[in-house]
Design a protein around this motif. Structure first.
Motif, mmCIF file in Angstrom:
data_model
loop_
_atom_site.group_PDB
_atom_site.id
_atom_site.type_symbol
_atom_site.label_atom_id
_atom_site.label_comp_id
_atom_site.label_asym_id
_atom_site.label_seq_id
_atom_site.Cartn_x
_atom_site.Cartn_y
_atom_site.Cartn_z
ATOM 1 N N ASP A 21 46.496 -11.806 40.557
ATOM 2 C CA ASP A 21 46.203 -10.380 40.425
ATOM 3 C C ASP A 21 47.486 -9.618 40.118
ATOM 4 O O ASP A 21 48.539 -9.883 40.697
ATOM 5 C CB ASP A 21 45.582 -9.837 41.715
ATOM 6 C CG ASP A 21 44.177 -10.361 41.947
ATOM 7 O OD1 ASP A 21 43.535 -10.768 40.951
ATOM 8 O OD2 ASP A 21 43.731 -10.368 43.110
ATOM 9 N N GLY A 22 47.385 -8.678 39.213
ATOM 10 C CA GLY A 22 48.534 -7.850 38.853
ATOM 11 C C GLY A 22 49.471 -8.503 37.852
ATOM 12 O O GLY A 22 50.467 -7.911 37.451
ATOM 13 N N LYS A 23 49.177 -9.737 37.426
ATOM 14 C CA LYS A 23 49.999 -10.444 36.437
ATOM 15 C C LYS A 23 49.177 -10.596 35.158
ATOM 16 O O LYS A 23 47.943 -10.628 35.192
ATOM 17 C CB LYS A 23 50.414 -11.837 36.934
ATOM 18 C CG LYS A 23 51.184 -11.801 38.239
ATOM 19 C CD LYS A 23 52.509 -11.125 38.057
ATOM 20 C CE LYS A 23 53.250 -11.107 39.385
ATOM 21 N NZ LYS A 23 54.481 -10.370 39.323
ATOM 22 N N PHE A 24 49.869 -10.718 34.024
ATOM 23 C CA PHE A 24 49.189 -10.774 32.737
ATOM 24 C C PHE A 24 49.864 -11.761 31.806
ATOM 25 O O PHE A 24 51.074 -11.972 31.882
ATOM 26 C CB PHE A 24 49.207 -9.389 32.072
ATOM 27 C CG PHE A 24 48.581 -8.328 32.909
ATOM 28 C CD1 PHE A 24 47.222 -8.075 32.818
ATOM 29 C CD2 PHE A 24 49.338 -7.581 33.794
ATOM 30 C CE1 PHE A 24 46.638 -7.101 33.603
ATOM 31 C CE2 PHE A 24 48.765 -6.605 34.579
ATOM 32 C CZ PHE A 24 47.409 -6.366 34.483
ATOM 33 N N TYR A 25 49.079 -12.353 30.932
ATOM 34 C CA TYR A 25 49.589 -13.171 29.833
ATOM 35 C C TYR A 25 49.412 -12.383 28.546
ATOM 36 O O TYR A 25 48.378 -11.740 28.342
ATOM 37 C CB TYR A 25 48.812 -14.487 29.710
ATOM 38 C CG TYR A 25 49.186 -15.517 30.734
ATOM 39 C CD1 TYR A 25 50.407 -16.182 30.664
ATOM 40 C CD2 TYR A 25 48.315 -15.846 31.762
ATOM 41 C CE1 TYR A 25 50.750 -17.135 31.603
ATOM 42 C CE2 TYR A 25 48.649 -16.808 32.700
ATOM 43 C CZ TYR A 25 49.870 -17.444 32.610
ATOM 44 O OH TYR A 25 50.205 -18.387 33.537
ATOM 45 N N LEU A 26 50.425 -12.431 27.691
ATOM 46 C CA LEU A 26 50.275 -11.830 26.376
ATOM 47 C C LEU A 26 49.410 -12.754 25.542
ATOM 48 O O LEU A 26 49.693 -13.939 25.430
ATOM 49 C CB LEU A 26 51.639 -11.693 25.689
ATOM 50 C CG LEU A 26 52.580 -10.635 26.194
ATOM 51 C CD1 LEU A 26 53.876 -10.673 25.405
ATOM 52 C CD2 LEU A 26 51.950 -9.268 26.105
ATOM 53 N N GLY A 27 48.380 -12.234 24.961
ATOM 54 C CA GLY A 27 47.533 -13.031 24.091
ATOM 55 C C GLY A 27 47.667 -12.537 22.668
ATOM 56 O O GLY A 27 47.995 -11.370 22.438
ATOM 57 N N ASP A 28 47.416 -13.420 21.721
ATOM 58 C CA ASP A 28 47.400 -12.951 20.344
ATOM 59 C C ASP A 28 46.004 -12.410 20.039
ATOM 60 O O ASP A 28 45.141 -12.349 20.910
ATOM 61 C CB ASP A 28 47.849 -14.044 19.374
ATOM 62 C CG ASP A 28 46.950 -15.263 19.368
ATOM 63 O OD1 ASP A 28 45.796 -15.171 19.833
ATOM 64 O OD2 ASP A 28 47.414 -16.317 18.903
ATOM 65 N N ARG B 236 40.401 -9.808 28.551
ATOM 66 C CA ARG B 236 39.809 -10.234 29.827
ATOM 67 C C ARG B 236 40.821 -9.924 30.919
ATOM 68 O O ARG B 236 41.988 -9.700 30.640
ATOM 69 C CB ARG B 236 39.540 -11.735 29.809
ATOM 70 C CG ARG B 236 38.833 -12.220 28.576
ATOM 71 C CD ARG B 236 38.611 -13.674 28.666
ATOM 72 N NE ARG B 236 37.316 -13.820 29.323
ATOM 73 C CZ ARG B 236 36.696 -14.951 29.510
ATOM 74 N NH1 ARG B 236 37.240 -16.058 29.129
ATOM 75 N NH2 ARG B 236 35.534 -14.998 30.087
ATOM 76 N N PRO B 237 40.403 -9.965 32.174
ATOM 77 C CA PRO B 237 41.366 -9.751 33.257
ATOM 78 C C PRO B 237 42.516 -10.760 33.160
ATOM 79 O O PRO B 237 42.288 -11.964 33.038
ATOM 80 C CB PRO B 237 40.534 -9.980 34.528
ATOM 81 C CG PRO B 237 39.125 -9.671 34.114
ATOM 82 C CD PRO B 237 39.024 -10.131 32.677
ATOM 83 N N GLY B 238 43.734 -10.262 33.144
ATOM 84 C CA GLY B 238 44.910 -11.121 33.093
ATOM 85 C C GLY B 238 45.386 -11.467 31.694
ATOM 86 O O GLY B 238 46.429 -12.067 31.529
ATOM 87 N N ILE B 239 44.637 -11.089 30.650
ATOM 88 C CA ILE B 239 45.017 -11.374 29.265
ATOM 89 C C ILE B 239 45.188 -10.043 28.536
ATOM 90 O O ILE B 239 44.287 -9.194 28.552
ATOM 91 C CB ILE B 239 43.941 -12.211 28.525
ATOM 92 C CG1 ILE B 239 43.684 -13.520 29.248
ATOM 93 C CG2 ILE B 239 44.330 -12.439 27.076
ATOM 94 C CD1 ILE B 239 44.816 -14.520 29.175
ATOM 95 N N LEU B 240 46.344 -9.859 27.894
ATOM 96 C CA LEU B 240 46.594 -8.634 27.133
ATOM 97 C C LEU B 240 46.715 -8.966 25.649
ATOM 98 O O LEU B 240 47.794 -9.316 25.170
ATOM 99 C CB LEU B 240 47.887 -7.967 27.602
ATOM 100 C CG LEU B 240 47.868 -7.291 28.954
ATOM 101 C CD1 LEU B 240 49.252 -6.763 29.305
ATOM 102 C CD2 LEU B 240 46.867 -6.150 28.956
ATOM 103 N N PRO B 241 45.625 -8.868 24.896
ATOM 104 C CA PRO B 241 45.730 -9.043 23.450
ATOM 105 C C PRO B 241 46.042 -7.702 22.789
ATOM 106 O O PRO B 241 45.845 -6.642 23.404
ATOM 107 C CB PRO B 241 44.332 -9.517 23.060
ATOM 108 C CG PRO B 241 43.441 -8.833 24.041
ATOM 109 C CD PRO B 241 44.243 -8.764 25.326
ATOM 110 N N PRO B 242 46.511 -7.710 21.540
ATOM 111 C CA PRO B 242 46.728 -6.441 20.841
ATOM 112 C C PRO B 242 45.390 -5.831 20.415
ATOM 113 O O PRO B 242 44.366 -6.510 20.377
ATOM 114 C CB PRO B 242 47.556 -6.849 19.622
ATOM 115 C CG PRO B 242 47.190 -8.276 19.377
ATOM 116 C CD PRO B 242 46.904 -8.863 20.740
ATOM 117 N N PHE B 243 45.422 -4.551 20.087
ATOM 118 C CA PHE B 243 44.224 -3.910 19.544
ATOM 119 C C PHE B 243 43.986 -4.455 18.143
ATOM 120 O O PHE B 243 44.908 -4.573 17.342
ATOM 121 C CB PHE B 243 44.402 -2.384 19.478
ATOM 122 C CG PHE B 243 44.314 -1.719 20.809
ATOM 123 C CD1 PHE B 243 43.080 -1.382 21.346
ATOM 124 C CD2 PHE B 243 45.460 -1.426 21.527
ATOM 125 C CE1 PHE B 243 42.994 -0.767 22.585
ATOM 126 C CE2 PHE B 243 45.379 -0.812 22.764
ATOM 127 C CZ PHE B 243 44.139 -0.484 23.294
#
Length: 148
Positions: free
Chosen positions: A11-18, A24-31
């Motif tokens: 919780d509170g941590k994220f992976y950069l996604g392409d 999804r929770p924990g995944i930060l993709p670009p717009f």
């Protein structure tokens, strides 16, 4: 990520996604369908929306992460080859390389730690796995044993 042994993102941590990842929770993709690459923002092409600003910072962070891994792979050739170790050992190798890299940056050259390109195959001692580090066929066979 839907497998039972999926990656556990705290919780509170994220992976950069392409762009191939869903948000999804924990995944930060670009717009999607929004400017992304750094060169699209060069000159006076400033971000005009919050989504473009997010994508600019996302791209900048990904470049920084890729540059850091590139520096590690240049310094420690073991990271630039196919992994021959179990996953848990691979994680420890990356962590050890990060620690050594930071130590070298802080303290500089050490005459007791040779540069990796100065090491010849004859100088390598047994890896402890019963296989010499430079014997790729033997490593391939050892990896197959571990996979069984």
């Amino acid at each position: 990520m839907s497998r039972p042994d999926r990656i556990n993102i705290p919780d509170g941590k994220f992976y950069l996604g392409d762009a191939g990842y869903a948000c999804r929770p924990g995944i930060l993709p670009p717009f999607r369908k929004t400017r992304y690459h750094l060169n699209e923002f060069s000159g006076r092409n400033y971000p005009r929306t919050a989504q473009e600003l997010f994508n600019l910072r996302h791209s900048s962070l990904r470049v920084t992460v890729e540059r850091a891994f590139g520096a590690l792979k240049n310094r420690f050739k073991i990271l630039d080859q196919k992994p021959f170790h179990p996953y848990s050992t691979q994680v420890k190798l990356v962590l050890a390389c990060c620690i050594l890299h930071n130590w070298i940056l802080q303290w500089g050259f050490d005459e007791h730690v040779p540069e990796e390109e100065d090491v010849e195959p004859d100088d390598v001692v047994s890896s402890g796995h019963g296989v010499e580090a430079f014997d790729n066929d033997a490593w391939k066979n050892k990896r197959l044993e571990w996979a069984e």
